[in-house]
Write an enzyme that holds these catalytic residues in place. Structure first.
Site, PDB file in Angstrom:
ATOM      1  N   ASP A 106       0.839  -1.210   0.000  1.00 22.52           N
ATOM      2  CA  ASP A 106       0.000   0.000   0.000  1.00 22.52           C
ATOM      3  C   ASP A 106       0.872   1.257   0.000  1.00 22.52           C
ATOM      4  OD1 ASP A 106      -2.287   1.514   0.070  1.00 22.52           O
ATOM      5  OD2 ASP A 106      -2.643   1.262   2.221  1.00 22.52           O
TER       6      ASP A 106
ATOM      7  N   ARG B 156      -0.430   9.019 -10.296  1.00 25.72           N
ATOM      8  CA  ARG B 156      -0.489   7.783  -9.496  1.00 25.72           C
ATOM      9  C   ARG B 156       0.194   6.613 -10.207  1.00 25.72           C
ATOM     10  NH1 ARG B 156      -3.979   7.329  -5.468  1.00 25.72           N
ATOM     11  NH2 ARG B 156      -4.265   5.111  -5.850  1.00 25.72           N
TER      12      ARG B 156
ATOM     13  N   HIS C 136       2.761   3.322  -9.152  1.00 27.21           N
ATOM     14  CA  HIS C 136       2.643   1.877  -9.413  1.00 27.21           C
ATOM     15  C   HIS C 136       3.906   1.350 -10.099  1.00 27.21           C
ATOM     16  CE1 HIS C 136      -1.324   2.058  -7.906  1.00 27.21           C
ATOM     17  NE2 HIS C 136      -1.875   2.643  -8.944  1.00 27.21           N
TER      18      HIS C 136
ATOM     19  N   SER D 233      -6.840  -5.808  -6.044  1.00 25.78           N
ATOM     20  CA  SER D 233      -7.970  -6.365  -5.285  1.00 25.78           C
ATOM     21  C   SER D 233      -9.249  -6.340  -6.112  1.00 25.78           C
ATOM     22  CB  SER D 233      -8.178  -5.568  -3.996  1.00 25.78           C
ATOM     23  OG  SER D 233      -8.726  -4.303  -4.309  1.00 25.78           O
TER      24      SER D 233
ATOM     25  N   LEU E 238      11.060 -20.913  -4.045  1.00 21.56           N
ATOM     26  CA  LEU E 238      10.124 -19.964  -3.427  1.00 21.56           C
ATOM     27  C   LEU E 238       8.824 -20.048  -4.206  1.00 21.56           C
ATOM     28  CD1 LEU E 238       9.521 -17.295  -1.712  1.00 21.56           C
ATOM     29  CD2 LEU E 238      10.396 -16.028  -3.673  1.00 21.56           C
TER      30      LEU E 238
ATOM     31  N   ARG F  58       1.711  -5.014   6.184  1.00 22.07           N
ATOM     32  CA  ARG F  58       1.054  -3.963   5.401  1.00 22.07           C
ATOM     33  C   ARG F  58       1.920  -2.722   5.456  1.00 22.07           C
ATOM     34  NH1 ARG F  58      -5.109  -2.458   4.388  1.00 22.07           N
ATOM     35  NH2 ARG F  58      -4.745  -0.686   3.015  1.00 22.07           N
TER      36      ARG F  58
ATOM     37  N   ARG G 199      -5.301  -2.039   8.331  1.00 25.12           N
ATOM     38  CA  ARG G 199      -6.530  -2.748   7.944  1.00 25.12           C
ATOM     39  C   ARG G 199      -6.139  -4.011   7.183  1.00 25.12           C
ATOM     40  NH1 ARG G 199      -7.829   2.461   6.443  1.00 25.12           N
ATOM     41  NH2 ARG G 199      -7.038   2.147   4.320  1.00 25.12           N
TER      42      ARG G 199
ATOM     43  N   GLU H  53       0.504 -13.424  12.215  1.00 22.51           N
ATOM     44  CA  GLU H  53       0.960 -12.233  12.928  1.00 22.51           C
ATOM     45  C   GLU H  53       0.927 -11.073  11.934  1.00 22.51           C
ATOM     46  OE1 GLU H  53       1.817 -11.934  16.134  1.00 22.51           O
ATOM     47  OE2 GLU H  53       1.432 -14.065  16.511  1.00 22.51           O
TER      48      GLU H  53
HETATM   49  C1  FPP Z   1      -1.801   0.176  -3.439  1.00 22.11           C
HETATM   50  O1  FPP Z   1      -1.378   1.499  -3.515  1.00 22.11           O
HETATM   51  C2  FPP Z   1      -1.269  -0.645  -4.524  1.00 22.11           C
HETATM   52  C3  FPP Z   1      -2.010  -1.181  -5.547  1.00 22.11           C
HETATM   53  C4  FPP Z   1      -3.456  -0.959  -5.678  1.00 22.11           C
HETATM   54  C5  FPP Z   1      -1.422  -1.989  -6.609  1.00 22.11           C
HETATM   55  C6  FPP Z   1      -0.139  -2.716  -6.314  1.00 22.11           C
HETATM   56  C7  FPP Z   1       0.639  -2.789  -7.575  1.00 22.11           C
HETATM   57  C8  FPP Z   1       1.983  -2.775  -7.671  1.00 22.11           C
HETATM   58  C9  FPP Z   1       2.853  -2.811  -6.502  1.00 22.11           C
HETATM   59  C10 FPP Z   1       2.677  -2.689  -9.000  1.00 22.11           C
HETATM   60  C11 FPP Z   1       2.510  -3.818  -9.942  1.00 22.11           C
HETATM   61  C12 FPP Z   1       2.631  -5.171  -9.340  1.00 22.11           C
HETATM   62  C13 FPP Z   1       3.096  -6.246  -9.979  1.00 22.11           C
HETATM   63  C14 FPP Z   1       3.037  -7.578  -9.329  1.00 22.11           C
HETATM   64  C15 FPP Z   1       3.688  -6.152 -11.311  1.00 22.11           C
HETATM   65  P1  FPP Z   1      -2.469   2.638  -3.622  1.00 22.11           P
HETATM   66  O2  FPP Z   1      -2.609   3.004  -5.066  1.00 22.11           O
HETATM   67  O3  FPP Z   1      -3.734   2.210  -2.964  1.00 22.11           O
HETATM   68  O4  FPP Z   1      -1.775   3.794  -2.808  1.00 22.11           O
HETATM   69  P2  FPP Z   1      -2.474   4.928  -1.941  1.00 22.11           P
HETATM   70  O5  FPP Z   1      -3.202   4.244  -0.819  1.00 22.11           O
HETATM   71  O6  FPP Z   1      -1.314   5.743  -1.459  1.00 22.11           O
HETATM   72  O7  FPP Z   1      -3.377   5.691  -2.861  1.00 22.11           O
END
Ligand code: FPP
Length: 242
Positions: free
Chosen positions: A18, A31, A35, A63, A129, A186, A192, A205
């Site tokens: 996150d 944003r 990513h 998600s 792994l 997290r 959460r 844990e």
């Molecule tokens: C949460 O940050 C992250 C995501 C919704 C996506 C996770 C994706 C990646 C780490 C990149 C791609 C992954 C792979 C496996 C290639 P957020 O956007 O909710 O951040 P915020 O809470 O600060 O807005």
């Protein structure tokens, strides 16, 4: 008679990645750049897992609720995923990493479903792994799908309703056959569970790190595992009994 070898011990770390959006906002970047930086952090997390003898690493990558994000952001996440699977497959396989995907994969673009199938087949015998990507994943959706699967098996006469116990239930989850997470991390300071591995994390844990996901380093994983090892896991028993 010789004793059977004890089951090799496993260490399953699951991560709610996150903070990509906040990382980008702090730099006045879109944003999507967060990513992209998050994808680099995924590479570091896998390296950390290998160095720290983690046997199973599960990453919450997209998600069920993330489909509600703006279409441009969803498209960028799918693009990154496609890029990641294509560009990393050879090195993941060479390093002996088995890749699995959990989630409602039918909702993903067709070419990504094909890439996932190919990746899972190619890496299925790897033992170093197990990397599980949770994609279009939601814990409630998973439990609902398992309930549906059980009901259908009963309907077809393949299963007696009274035979449904935790073990049978578990086998109907996306994670069937995988050990439960020992440690759920997290990042970003939020505390959460956000619909992640609801059934499987019953005795996990939790470690919450005050670091945004794109800034995640090997040292953070090491710190979280050290904290996990200091904890006294009792699985509901009293002190000293587990
Ligand atoms: C949460 O940050 C992250 C995501 C919704 C996506 C996770 C994706 C990646 C780490 C990149 C791609 C992954 C792979 C496996 C290639 P957020 O956007 O909710 O951040 P915020 O809470 O600060 O807005």
């Amino acid at each position: 008679m010789a004793e059977a070898d004890p089951a090799p011990s496993t260490l399953h770390v699951a991560i709610i990645m996150d903070g990509n959006g906040r990382w980008a906002a702090a730099r006045n970047l879109p944003r999507t750049m967060g990513h992209r930086a998050g994808m680099e952090a995924v590479r570091r997390a896998i390296k950390a897992a290998r160095e720290l003898s983690v046997t199973h690493l599960t990453l919450y990558s997209f998600s069920s609720e993330n489909w509600r994000r703006p279409v441009t952001e969803v498209n960028e996440l799918m693009r990154l995923l496609r890029y990641y699977l294509r560009s990393e497959l050879a090195s993941l396989h060479k390093e002996g990493i088995r890749v699995r995907v959990i989630g409602e994969r039918k909702k993903l673009p067709a070419d990504i479903i094909d890439l996932i199938t190919h990746t899972e087949e190619l890496t299925q015998d790897n033992k170093e792994l197990t990397l599980t990507l949770a994609l279009s994943y939601g814990g409630r959706q998973e439990i609902t799908a398992a309930a549906r699967g059980l009901a259908k098996a009963v309907e077809r006469g393949q299963l007696q309703a009274d035979a449904i116990d935790e073990h049978v239930m578990q086998s109907f989850l996306f994670t069937g056959g995988m050990p439960d997470p020992d440690l759920v991390i997290r990042t970003s300071g939020e505390k959460r569970i956000s619909n992640f591995l609801l059934w499987q994390s019953a005795y996990a844990e939790f470690v919450f790190l005050d670091v945004l996901w794109p800034d995640f380093e090997i040292a953070h994983m090491s710190e979280a595992i050290a904290e996990f090892k200091r904890r006294d896991r009792r699985y509901g028993a009293t002190v000293g009994q587990a």
